[in-house]
Write a protein that holds these residues in place. Structure first.
Motif, PDB file in Angstrom:
ATOM      1  N   GLN A  94       0.829  -1.203   0.000  1.00  0.00           N
ATOM      2  CA  GLN A  94       0.000   0.000   0.000  1.00  0.00           C
ATOM      3  C   GLN A  94       0.867   1.258   0.000  1.00  0.00           C
ATOM      4  O   GLN A  94       0.536   2.251  -0.665  1.00  0.00           O
ATOM      5  CB  GLN A  94      -0.932  -0.013   1.212  1.00  0.00           C
ATOM      6  CG  GLN A  94      -2.008  -1.082   1.124  1.00  0.00           C
ATOM      7  CD  GLN A  94      -2.783  -1.270   2.421  1.00  0.00           C
ATOM      8  OE1 GLN A  94      -2.286  -0.932   3.511  1.00  0.00           O
ATOM      9  NE2 GLN A  94      -3.984  -1.811   2.326  1.00  0.00           N
ATOM     10  N   GLN A 127       2.048   1.736  -3.446  1.00  0.00           N
ATOM     11  CA  GLN A 127       0.939   2.213  -4.279  1.00  0.00           C
ATOM     12  C   GLN A 127       0.694   3.701  -4.066  1.00  0.00           C
ATOM     13  O   GLN A 127       0.376   4.429  -5.010  1.00  0.00           O
ATOM     14  CB  GLN A 127      -0.327   1.412  -3.965  1.00  0.00           C
ATOM     15  CG  GLN A 127      -0.295  -0.020  -4.485  1.00  0.00           C
ATOM     16  CD  GLN A 127      -1.510  -0.825  -4.055  1.00  0.00           C
ATOM     17  OE1 GLN A 127      -2.101  -0.569  -2.997  1.00  0.00           O
ATOM     18  NE2 GLN A 127      -1.882  -1.807  -4.861  1.00  0.00           N
ATOM     19  N   GLU A 128       0.849   4.159  -2.838  1.00  0.00           N
ATOM     20  CA  GLU A 128       0.689   5.586  -2.545  1.00  0.00           C
ATOM     21  C   GLU A 128       1.739   6.404  -3.292  1.00  0.00           C
ATOM     22  O   GLU A 128       1.447   7.496  -3.803  1.00  0.00           O
ATOM     23  CB  GLU A 128       0.803   5.818  -1.037  1.00  0.00           C
ATOM     24  CG  GLU A 128      -0.384   5.309  -0.240  1.00  0.00           C
ATOM     25  CD  GLU A 128      -0.123   5.343   1.261  1.00  0.00           C
ATOM     26  OE1 GLU A 128       0.953   5.860   1.659  1.00  0.00           O
ATOM     27  OE2 GLU A 128      -0.973   4.856   2.027  1.00  0.00           O
ATOM     28  N   VAL A 185       3.251   5.504  -6.102  1.00  0.00           N
ATOM     29  CA  VAL A 185       2.888   5.460  -7.524  1.00  0.00           C
ATOM     30  C   VAL A 185       1.768   6.461  -7.814  1.00  0.00           C
ATOM     31  O   VAL A 185       1.806   7.184  -8.826  1.00  0.00           O
ATOM     32  CB  VAL A 185       2.461   4.033  -7.933  1.00  0.00           C
ATOM     33  CG1 VAL A 185       1.872   4.032  -9.344  1.00  0.00           C
ATOM     34  CG2 VAL A 185       3.646   3.075  -7.852  1.00  0.00           C
ATOM     35  N   LYS A 186       0.777   6.523  -6.927  1.00  0.00           N
ATOM     36  CA  LYS A 186      -0.336   7.472  -7.106  1.00  0.00           C
ATOM     37  C   LYS A 186       0.171   8.909  -7.064  1.00  0.00           C
ATOM     38  O   LYS A 186      -0.263   9.766  -7.861  1.00  0.00           O
ATOM     39  CB  LYS A 186      -1.399   7.250  -6.033  1.00  0.00           C
ATOM     40  CG  LYS A 186      -2.630   8.150  -6.207  1.00  0.00           C
ATOM     41  CD  LYS A 186      -3.680   7.866  -5.154  1.00  0.00           C
ATOM     42  CE  LYS A 186      -4.955   8.665  -5.424  1.00  0.00           C
ATOM     43  NZ  LYS A 186      -4.705  10.128  -5.493  1.00  0.00           N
ATOM     44  N   GLY A 214       1.729   9.678 -10.298  1.00  0.00           N
ATOM     45  CA  GLY A 214       0.682   9.828 -11.303  1.00  0.00           C
ATOM     46  C   GLY A 214      -0.032  11.162 -11.202  1.00  0.00           C
ATOM     47  O   GLY A 214      -0.341  11.794 -12.215  1.00  0.00           O
ATOM     48  N   ASP A 215      -0.281  11.612  -9.979  1.00  0.00           N
ATOM     49  CA  ASP A 215      -0.964  12.887  -9.775  1.00  0.00           C
ATOM     50  C   ASP A 215      -0.055  14.070 -10.102  1.00  0.00           C
ATOM     51  O   ASP A 215      -0.494  15.073 -10.694  1.00  0.00           O
ATOM     52  CB  ASP A 215      -1.442  13.011  -8.327  1.00  0.00           C
ATOM     53  CG  ASP A 215      -2.560  12.029  -7.992  1.00  0.00           C
ATOM     54  OD1 ASP A 215      -3.186  11.504  -8.944  1.00  0.00           O
ATOM     55  OD2 ASP A 215      -2.781  11.780  -6.792  1.00  0.00           O
TER      56      ASP A 215
END
Length: 319
Positions: free
Chosen positions: A269, A272-273, A275-276, A279-280
């Protein structure tokens, strides 16, 4: 061959695999497994008309850090780019398994002193990944090494040491990420796909592999340290790696577990944070991330010495 004192003061980046193996452990304690005199080399390369090395490009053995046995794997980038095949992959796996056996034997014989004698695995990565000459065997070796790392989990610390000329790329980038602790010098680099391959596949406008500053900002140790994909950043001396490994050997396993980047739902997780976030943000350069994590003048960081960098750098806060 340099004497041990000379090795300790030598550049890790410039050293060959055997020099790194000798220098990462205490003076005079290293014993090599399957040394070149054993002539244990790849059976596949001669069939393809490729020269062999009698250690198959990987030095494995055991030494000491104080009372801690250290099982060493040291890759040689000058031989087929440090690529992994059947024999050197098998040597890696066997060395890790010997560390686990040593841990069980020590615990049985010295139950009260186990923490002071607990083994450690140190892997000096210098590799572009799988050896294409032995594709299936090399891919299997990657999987078996990661499986052996998993067997060590919570028992024997596994340390990735990255600071040599080739860096750590290809599937071995995954393998390094699966270790407990990563130690790098400023010259160290870790990535899945090498810069030249990215440029070849995506074009120079996407990634200019000839731009060394860009390459190091993207795959280099300072970037890895800032985003917490590297636990220790050290000066480019074999002795500094030796000193850091000795420190890690004394850390309790519960604390070692906290230093990992993958291996639990929480850590997945966390990744993933990140990666997010990327992406943002849609960063144009890694320095955009450095600034996001609190570095007001990110352009100054690449020019700093390791000591200067460590005094001022701000890192990603782990959740």
């Amino acid at each position: 061959m340099k004497n041990w004192t000379e090795l300790e003061n030598s550049s890790f980046f410039d050293a060959n695999a055997r020099e790194r193996a000798l220098g990462m452990v205490d003076k005079g304690t290293f014993t090599e497994f399957l040394n070149p005199l054993d002539r244990y080399c790849s059976p596949h390369l001669p069939v393809l008309g490729t020269a062999v090395e009698f250690d198959d490009g990987t030095v494995c053995g055991v030494g000491l850090l104080g009372k801690h046995p250290v099982f060493v794997v040291s890759m040689e980038g000058k031989f087929i780019g440090g690529a992994i095949g059947e024999v050197n992959g098998g040597k890696m796996v066997a060395t890790i398994r010997l560390a686990l056996k040593a841990a069980a034997d020590i615990k049985a014989k010295y139950p009260e002193e186990y923490a002071a004698r607990r083994p450690l695995v140190a892997v000096s990565f210098e590799t572009g990944g799988v050896r294409l000459h032995e594709a299936n065997a090399g891919l299997l070796a990657h999987a078996e090494v990661m499986d052996a790392f998993q067997d060590c989990r919570g028992i024997v610390p596994v340390v990735a040491v990255v600071g040599s000329k080739v860096g750590c790329f290809g599937g071995m980038g995954f393998v390094a990420a699966a270790t407990d602790v990563i130690v790098m010098n400023e010259e160290g680099r870790i990535g899945l796909t090498g810069p030249e391959v990215i440029e070849q596949e995506m074009g120079k406008d996407e990634f200019d592999a000839s731009n060394k500053a860009l390459v190091y900002r993207t795959t280099g140790a300072k970037h890895k340290y800032i985003i917490q994909d590297c636990n220790y950043l050290v000066e480019d001396k074999i002795g500094e790696f030796h000193k850091t490994l000795a420190e890690v050997a004394e850390i309790p396993m519960a604390e070692i577990e906290k230093m990992r980047r993958i291996g639990s739902l929480k850590l997945v997780q966390e990744q993933q944070e990140l990666v997010k976030l990327v992406g943002d943000m849609q960063p144009k350069d890694s320095m955009d991330l450095w600034k996001y994590f609190g570095n007001e003048d990110p352009a100054a960081l690449p020019e700093m010495t390791t000591a200067e960098f460590l005094k001022v750098v701000k890192r990603r806060v782990r959740s």
